[in-house]
Design a protein around this motif. Sequence first.
Motif, PDB file in Angstrom:
ATOM      1  N   LEU A 113      10.470  -3.474  25.991  1.00 29.26           N
ATOM      2  CA  LEU A 113      10.805  -2.252  25.258  1.00 29.26           C
ATOM      3  C   LEU A 113      10.017  -2.186  23.968  1.00 29.26           C
ATOM      4  CD1 LEU A 113      12.732  -3.032  22.620  1.00 29.26           C
ATOM      5  CD2 LEU A 113      14.485  -3.259  24.350  1.00 29.26           C
ATOM      6  N   THR A 114      10.067  -0.996  23.353  1.00 28.85           N
ATOM      7  CA  THR A 114       9.483  -0.776  22.036  1.00 28.85           C
ATOM      8  C   THR A 114      10.602  -0.499  21.036  1.00 28.85           C
ATOM      9  OG1 THR A 114       7.407   0.082  22.917  1.00 28.85           O
ATOM     10  CG2 THR A 114       7.983   0.729  20.666  1.00 28.85           C
ATOM     11  N   ASP A 115      10.549  -1.146  19.884  1.00 27.22           N
ATOM     12  CA  ASP A 115      11.527  -0.930  18.823  1.00 27.22           C
ATOM     13  C   ASP A 115      11.061   0.239  17.951  1.00 27.22           C
ATOM     14  OD1 ASP A 115      13.389  -3.379  19.024  1.00 27.22           O
ATOM     15  OD2 ASP A 115      11.397  -4.282  19.038  1.00 27.22           O
ATOM     16  N   VAL A 116      11.822   1.328  17.968  1.00 28.66           N
ATOM     17  CA  VAL A 116      11.494   2.496  17.143  1.00 28.66           C
ATOM     18  C   VAL A 116      12.338   2.406  15.877  1.00 28.66           C
ATOM     19  CG1 VAL A 116      11.404   4.997  17.007  1.00 28.66           C
ATOM     20  CG2 VAL A 116      10.960   3.848  19.193  1.00 28.66           C
ATOM     21  N   LEU A 117      11.702   2.087  14.767  1.00 28.25           N
ATOM     22  CA  LEU A 117      12.405   1.791  13.521  1.00 28.25           C
ATOM     23  C   LEU A 117      12.675   3.051  12.710  1.00 28.25           C
ATOM     24  CD1 LEU A 117      10.353  -1.344  12.618  1.00 28.25           C
ATOM     25  CD2 LEU A 117      12.808  -1.335  13.020  1.00 28.25           C
ATOM     26  N   PRO A 118      13.648   2.998  11.806  1.00 29.43           N
ATOM     27  CA  PRO A 118      13.866   4.116  10.878  1.00 29.43           C
ATOM     28  C   PRO A 118      12.601   4.415  10.084  1.00 29.43           C
ATOM     29  CG  PRO A 118      15.683   2.536  10.754  1.00 29.43           C
ATOM     30  CD  PRO A 118      14.623   1.899  11.607  1.00 29.43           C
ATOM     31  N   ASP A 119      12.449   5.665   9.687  1.00 31.28           N
ATOM     32  CA  ASP A 119      11.236   6.103   8.989  1.00 31.28           C
ATOM     33  C   ASP A 119      11.340   5.752   7.504  1.00 31.28           C
ATOM     34  OD1 ASP A 119       8.851   7.260   8.354  1.00 31.28           O
ATOM     35  OD2 ASP A 119       9.590   9.328   8.400  1.00 31.28           O
ATOM     36  N   VAL A 120      11.042   4.492   7.210  1.00 28.73           N
ATOM     37  CA  VAL A 120      11.042   3.995   5.833  1.00 28.73           C
ATOM     38  C   VAL A 120       9.700   3.322   5.596  1.00 28.73           C
ATOM     39  CG1 VAL A 120      12.076   2.365   4.211  1.00 28.73           C
ATOM     40  CG2 VAL A 120      13.542   3.659   5.772  1.00 28.73           C
ATOM     41  N   ALA A 121       9.002   3.714   4.562  1.00 33.54           N
ATOM     42  CA  ALA A 121       7.667   3.190   4.289  1.00 33.54           C
ATOM     43  C   ALA A 121       7.685   1.664   4.160  1.00 33.54           C
ATOM     44  CB  ALA A 121       7.113   3.810   3.006  1.00 33.54           C
ATOM     45  N   GLY A 122       6.803   1.008   4.906  1.00 35.97           N
ATOM     46  CA  GLY A 122       6.668  -0.440   4.825  1.00 35.97           C
ATOM     47  C   GLY A 122       7.594  -1.216   5.731  1.00 35.97           C
ATOM     48  N   LEU A 123       8.535  -0.541   6.388  1.00 34.54           N
ATOM     49  CA  LEU A 123       9.531  -1.250   7.190  1.00 34.54           C
ATOM     50  C   LEU A 123       8.897  -1.889   8.425  1.00 34.54           C
ATOM     51  CD1 LEU A 123      12.663  -1.544   6.850  1.00 34.54           C
ATOM     52  CD2 LEU A 123      12.876   0.195   8.629  1.00 34.54           C
ATOM     53  N   ALA A 124       8.102  -1.119   9.149  1.00 40.99           N
ATOM     54  CA  ALA A 124       7.535  -1.623  10.401  1.00 40.99           C
ATOM     55  C   ALA A 124       6.622  -2.813  10.170  1.00 40.99           C
ATOM     56  CB  ALA A 124       6.777  -0.497  11.102  1.00 40.99           C
ATOM     57  N   GLU A 125       5.896  -2.807   9.062  1.00 43.68           N
ATOM     58  CA  GLU A 125       4.954  -3.895   8.788  1.00 43.68           C
ATOM     59  C   GLU A 125       5.642  -5.242   8.585  1.00 43.68           C
ATOM     60  OE1 GLU A 125       3.027  -0.052   7.744  1.00 43.68           O
ATOM     61  OE2 GLU A 125       5.003  -0.969   7.434  1.00 43.68           O
ATOM     62  N   ARG A 126       6.917  -5.222   8.192  1.00 40.38           N
ATOM     63  CA  ARG A 126       7.640  -6.470   7.934  1.00 40.38           C
ATOM     64  C   ARG A 126       8.568  -6.846   9.084  1.00 40.38           C
ATOM     65  NH1 ARG A 126       5.128  -8.796   3.835  1.00 40.38           N
ATOM     66  NH2 ARG A 126       6.901 -10.230   3.790  1.00 40.38           N
ATOM     67  N   PHE A 127       8.609  -6.022  10.139  1.00 43.31           N
ATOM     68  CA  PHE A 127       9.571  -6.233  11.224  1.00 43.31           C
ATOM     69  C   PHE A 127       9.286  -7.558  11.934  1.00 43.31           C
ATOM     70  CE2 PHE A 127      11.374  -5.108  15.517  1.00 43.31           C
ATOM     71  CZ  PHE A 127      12.687  -5.064  15.097  1.00 43.31           C
ATOM     72  N   GLY A 128      10.345  -8.343  12.120  1.00 41.94           N
ATOM     73  CA  GLY A 128      10.217  -9.644  12.752  1.00 41.94           C
ATOM     74  C   GLY A 128       9.964 -10.759  11.763  1.00 41.94           C
ATOM     75  N   ALA A 201      13.633   4.938   0.381  1.00 45.26           N
ATOM     76  CA  ALA A 201      12.286   5.498   0.463  1.00 45.26           C
ATOM     77  C   ALA A 201      11.260   4.488   0.941  1.00 45.26           C
ATOM     78  CB  ALA A 201      11.867   6.048  -0.897  1.00 45.26           C
ATOM     79  N   ALA A 202      11.369   3.235   0.501  1.00 48.25           N
ATOM     80  CA  ALA A 202      10.315   2.278   0.815  1.00 48.25           C
ATOM     81  C   ALA A 202      10.801   0.847   0.661  1.00 48.25           C
ATOM     82  CB  ALA A 202       9.100   2.502  -0.095  1.00 48.25           C
ATOM     83  N   VAL A 203      10.124  -0.027   1.359  1.00 51.27           N
ATOM     84  CA  VAL A 203      10.324  -1.461   1.209  1.00 51.27           C
ATOM     85  C   VAL A 203       9.442  -1.949   0.056  1.00 51.27           C
ATOM     86  CG1 VAL A 203       9.990  -3.706   2.317  1.00 51.27           C
ATOM     87  CG2 VAL A 203      10.843  -1.761   3.649  1.00 51.27           C
ATOM     88  N   VAL A 204       9.988  -2.811  -0.782  1.00 54.22           N
ATOM     89  CA  VAL A 204       9.235  -3.351  -1.914  1.00 54.22           C
ATOM     90  C   VAL A 204       8.771  -4.757  -1.564  1.00 54.22           C
ATOM     91  CG1 VAL A 204       9.302  -3.971  -4.345  1.00 54.22           C
ATOM     92  CG2 VAL A 204      10.576  -1.964  -3.533  1.00 54.22           C
ATOM     93  N   VAL A 205       7.462  -4.991  -1.690  1.00 51.48           N
ATOM     94  CA  VAL A 205       6.869  -6.288  -1.360  1.00 51.48           C
ATOM     95  C   VAL A 205       6.033  -6.760  -2.540  1.00 51.48           C
ATOM     96  CG1 VAL A 205       5.314  -7.522   0.192  1.00 51.48           C
ATOM     97  CG2 VAL A 205       6.818  -5.733   1.099  1.00 51.48           C
ATOM     98  N   GLU A 206       6.211  -8.028  -2.904  1.00 53.66           N
ATOM     99  CA  GLU A 206       5.406  -8.638  -3.957  1.00 53.66           C
ATOM    100  C   GLU A 206       4.886  -9.975  -3.462  1.00 53.66           C
ATOM    101  OE1 GLU A 206       7.721  -8.974  -7.468  1.00 53.66           O
ATOM    102  OE2 GLU A 206       8.164  -6.822  -7.619  1.00 53.66           O
ATOM    103  N   ASP A 207       3.563 -10.172  -3.581  1.00 52.45           N
ATOM    104  CA  ASP A 207       2.929 -11.412  -3.134  1.00 52.45           C
ATOM    105  C   ASP A 207       3.297 -11.731  -1.689  1.00 52.45           C
ATOM    106  OD1 ASP A 207       1.778 -11.782  -5.663  1.00 52.45           O
ATOM    107  OD2 ASP A 207       3.588 -12.788  -6.400  1.00 52.45           O
ATOM    108  N   ASP A 208       3.235 -10.691  -0.849  1.00 45.91           N
ATOM    109  CA  ASP A 208       3.537 -10.801   0.581  1.00 45.91           C
ATOM    110  C   ASP A 208       4.951 -11.310   0.835  1.00 45.91           C
ATOM    111  OD1 ASP A 208       2.839 -10.376   3.258  1.00 45.91           O
ATOM    112  OD2 ASP A 208       2.316 -12.483   3.544  1.00 45.91           O
ATOM    113  N   ARG A 209       5.864 -10.969  -0.068  1.00 52.17           N
ATOM    114  CA  ARG A 209       7.273 -11.346   0.108  1.00 52.17           C
ATOM    115  C   ARG A 209       8.139 -10.131  -0.179  1.00 52.17           C
ATOM    116  NH1 ARG A 209      11.506 -13.191  -3.058  1.00 52.17           N
ATOM    117  NH2 ARG A 209      10.221 -13.064  -4.944  1.00 52.17           N
TER     118      ARG A 209
END
Length: 322
Positions: A113-128, A201-209
């Motif tokens: 299957l494909t996981d269709v995530l909520p539309d939040v900026a940066g969320l998909a990039e951190r999934f898993g 609105a968005a996921v906050v990431v600092e230094d790849d965390r």
Amino acid sequence: MENTPSFDVIVVGGGAAGLSGALALGRARRSVLVVDAGDPRNAPASHVHNYLGREGTPPAELYAIGREEVAAYGVEVRRARATTAARTDGGFELSLDDGSVVAARRLLVTTGLTDVLPDVAGLAERFGRDVLHCPYCHGWEARDQAVGIIASNPFAVHGAQLWGQWTSDVTLFLNGRPALSVEDAEKLAARGVTVVEGPVAAVVVEDDRLTGVRLASGELVARDVLVAAPQFVANSDLLSSLGLEPEPQEMFGEVFGYAVPATDPTGRTAVPGVWVAGNVTDLRAQVISAAAGGLNAAAMINMDLIEEETAVAVETYRRKSA
């Protein structure tokens, strides 16, 4: 088609379900081809969990071990994507994206299957990684951390309570969902869950965390881990070419995904000769249960072939005895 390679069974998908089914069929002395596109759903995850005997194994390592095991029983594994399937007098022909065509008497489809995530900026990039969805898969690793639940369906209240089993610091972001009922608000308050209104609105990431989320209001809320419930959508294009379409799956009266239904517990479908296993038909299957589904389907496929072969043998026997 002349000169088309033909097998007893083609397994489409080389994850846990597909390789488990291929292993059983190879051990049953069947000719088997596994067609694997090489993009498993759990590729972003660092480890597989709740798999007895393989706890903590990286997904890529698990599948590499599986490919070695099936190869020992004569199973061929081909890196390609099956695009369409068609019925033939002898079974099925599959067209692959490398331009080749292969044939089989039976099909086991385990395309996931494909996981269709909520539309939040940066969320998909951190999934898993630090955006998660299953506490049984990742809860231990997130224990005692600050967890944020991004509401995307009515299950969020249930999820907020559930994640409280692993950490006492849980925040539920309503993310534009309706206000909680009095009963649900009381449950969460009693469990010490903080509730934040307004959309994320968005996921906050600092230094790849991951460090938290930014609300549409501009407010920053610190979190170590986020939980987002995807909508689960079966990878069903190949099955659609045979007339098998995904159907909505409901929980608590709301659709949480789309899966291709089986007509019995073995994974048999409405199309004779086609079986399904793993997440393409069971949206909630974890790796170990997907593997079990592949094994069950393989055993029934082998029995189905035996019944066909026995019918042919009986007919031949009667002609010789006449």
